[in-house]
Write an enzyme that holds these catalytic residues in place. Structure first.
Site, PDB file in Angstrom:
ATOM      1  CB  ILE A  21      -4.330  28.042  14.821  1.00  0.00           C
ATOM      2  CG1 ILE A  21      -4.998  27.668  13.454  1.00  0.00           C
ATOM      3  CG2 ILE A  21      -5.378  28.482  15.594  1.00  0.00           C
ATOM      4  CD1 ILE A  21      -5.793  26.646  13.765  1.00  0.00           C
ATOM      5  CG  LEU A  42      10.747  26.430  15.333  1.00  0.00           C
ATOM      6  CD1 LEU A  42      12.231  27.077  15.153  1.00  0.00           C
ATOM      7  CD2 LEU A  42       9.593  27.093  15.141  1.00  0.00           C
ATOM      8  N   GLY A  45       5.944  24.657  12.250  1.00  0.00           N
ATOM      9  CA  GLY A  45       5.625  26.132  12.617  1.00  0.00           C
ATOM     10  C   GLY A  45       7.062  26.862  12.113  1.00  0.00           C
ATOM     11  CE1 TYR A 154      -4.406  16.465  13.086  1.00  0.00           C
ATOM     12  CE2 TYR A 154      -6.476  16.433  12.353  1.00  0.00           C
ATOM     13  CZ  TYR A 154      -5.448  17.167  12.944  1.00  0.00           C
ATOM     14  OH  TYR A 154      -5.440  18.373  13.325  1.00  0.00           O
ATOM     15  CE  LYS A 158      -5.369  17.522  16.485  1.00  0.00           C
ATOM     16  NZ  LYS A 158      -4.692  18.397  17.376  1.00  0.00           N
ATOM     17  CB  VAL A 197      -8.364  23.350   0.187  1.00  0.00           C
ATOM     18  CG1 VAL A 197      -9.444  23.750   1.202  1.00  0.00           C
ATOM     19  CG2 VAL A 197      -9.175  23.626  -1.102  1.00  0.00           C
ATOM     20  CG  PHE A 214      -8.660  16.507  -6.126  1.00  0.00           C
ATOM     21  CD1 PHE A 214      -8.032  16.194  -7.294  1.00  0.00           C
ATOM     22  CD2 PHE A 214      -8.102  17.341  -5.303  1.00  0.00           C
ATOM     23  CE1 PHE A 214      -6.652  16.489  -7.389  1.00  0.00           C
ATOM     24  CE2 PHE A 214      -6.612  17.760  -5.569  1.00  0.00           C
ATOM     25  CZ  PHE A 214      -5.950  16.980  -6.370  1.00  0.00           C
TER      26      PHE A 214
END
Length: 323
Positions: A21, A42, A45, A154, A158, A197, A214
């Site tokens: 993004i 990196l 990225g 995660y 956030k 996905v 799945f």
């Protein structure tokens, strides 16, 4: 950071700028005549994502880790930033599950960006949060002021980032906006097992394999083309109404994973293939899609790229030898 940027232009920092993004955001900001400092360690990225910009006089790449103050503070010292897009993070379900402690380190990056912004001129911050904060949703569609249920490190990071941004807006008047990204897809997205996905399905189908779904495939997600996501991000940076807010970024139109697999097959021209249902022990969130009233009201934007159009552009990217 020997390269000097042209004067009389607004300067924006994009952390994680060489990522999926972030690289699209850098490209769009440059095309609109801004200066961009692309900051990335990196780890996930790829410099190839921004290499077409490397000779642009308004672009500079800095390799560094936003979680390390010694890496990121020189950027704030050298450039009088007008805004910061903080997108640097450990991403990908498989990667974040395997490296939960690395995910927790991203809290340091959030802290660094906030503290340095207060110290160096108060540039506005737009933060990439995630629909993962909803976990297994308590209500559908998912609302920004509704229930959150983070189930992974995660998601916890956030959500913590959102709360930190809100507190800095209230305490210091630092302009902030947290965007809860739903399932972003498009060119440059990782297609390995550590990816997402859409890229995984495309890689399978272009390789002549049936896309692996799945469960029964009835689980739903909201897929947003990356260019629409970038448009929302820029509007969030520009909008005074978005200051101090958390905003869902989605289409409001859920799609089943089985239907996604069929769309990838159709757009790839591989009509002889069919999705392959596979048993799994992992427990997926059954449904996830947002209420987008705040997106429409505050940013005056509705992601509108039809799924098949976005898929075709993404497939063309992979057909050209990209992975």
């Amino acid at each position: 950071m020997a390269k000097k940027l042209q004067n009389n232009k607004r300067i924006f920092l994009v952390t994680g700028g060489a990522g999926f993004i972030g690289s699209h955001l850098c490209e769009r900001m440059i095309n609109e005549g801004n200066k961009v400092v692309c900051f990335d360690n990196l780890s996930t990225g790829r410099f190839e994502n921004v290499s077409p910009l490397k000779n642009n006089p308004n672009f500079i790449f800095v390799k560094g880790d936003a979680n390390k103050i010694k890496d990121i503070e020189p950027v704030f010292k050298e450039f009088k930033l007008d805004g910061v897009f903080h997108y640097a993070a450990v991403v990908g379900v498989k990667r974040t599950i395997e490296n939960p402690l690395a995910v927790l380190q991203d809290i340091e990056g959030i802290k660094n960006i906030l503290e340095l912004s207060v110290k160096y001129g108060k540039p506005k911050i737009v933060f990439s949060s995630s629909s993962e904060v909803y976990g297994e949703p308590k209500e559908l569609p998912e609302k920004e002021d509704g229930c959150v249920n983070p189930l992974t490190p995660y998601a916890v990071v956030k959500l913590a980032g959102e709360k930190f941004l809100e507190s800095y807006w209230q305490k210091y008047g630092l302009k902030t906006c947290a965007l809860r990204f739903f399932n972003v897809y498009g060119p440059r997205q990782e297609s390995s097992d550590y990816g997402f996905v859409v890229g995984i399905f495309i890689k399978q189908v272009l390789g002549g394999k049936r896309p692996t779904v799945f469960g029964d495939g009835s689980q739903t997600r909201d897929f947003v083309y990356v260019k629409d996501n970038v448009e929302a991000s820029i509007r969030a940076m520009q909008s005074e109404s978005a200051n101090g807010q958390v905003i869902n970024v989605g289409t409001g139109r859920p799609l089943t994973i089985y239907d996604l697999a069929n769309s990838v097959i159709l757009c790839s021209g591989k009509k002889d293939l069919k999705p392959e249902l596979a048993k799994t022990k992992r427990i997926d969130v059954k449904h996830r899609f947002p209420e987008i009233g705040k997106l429409l009201k505050l940013l005056k934007f509705h992601p509108n790229t039809p799924i098949n159009d976005g898929l075709r552009e993404t497939i063309d990217y992979y057909k050209n030898g990209n992975v």
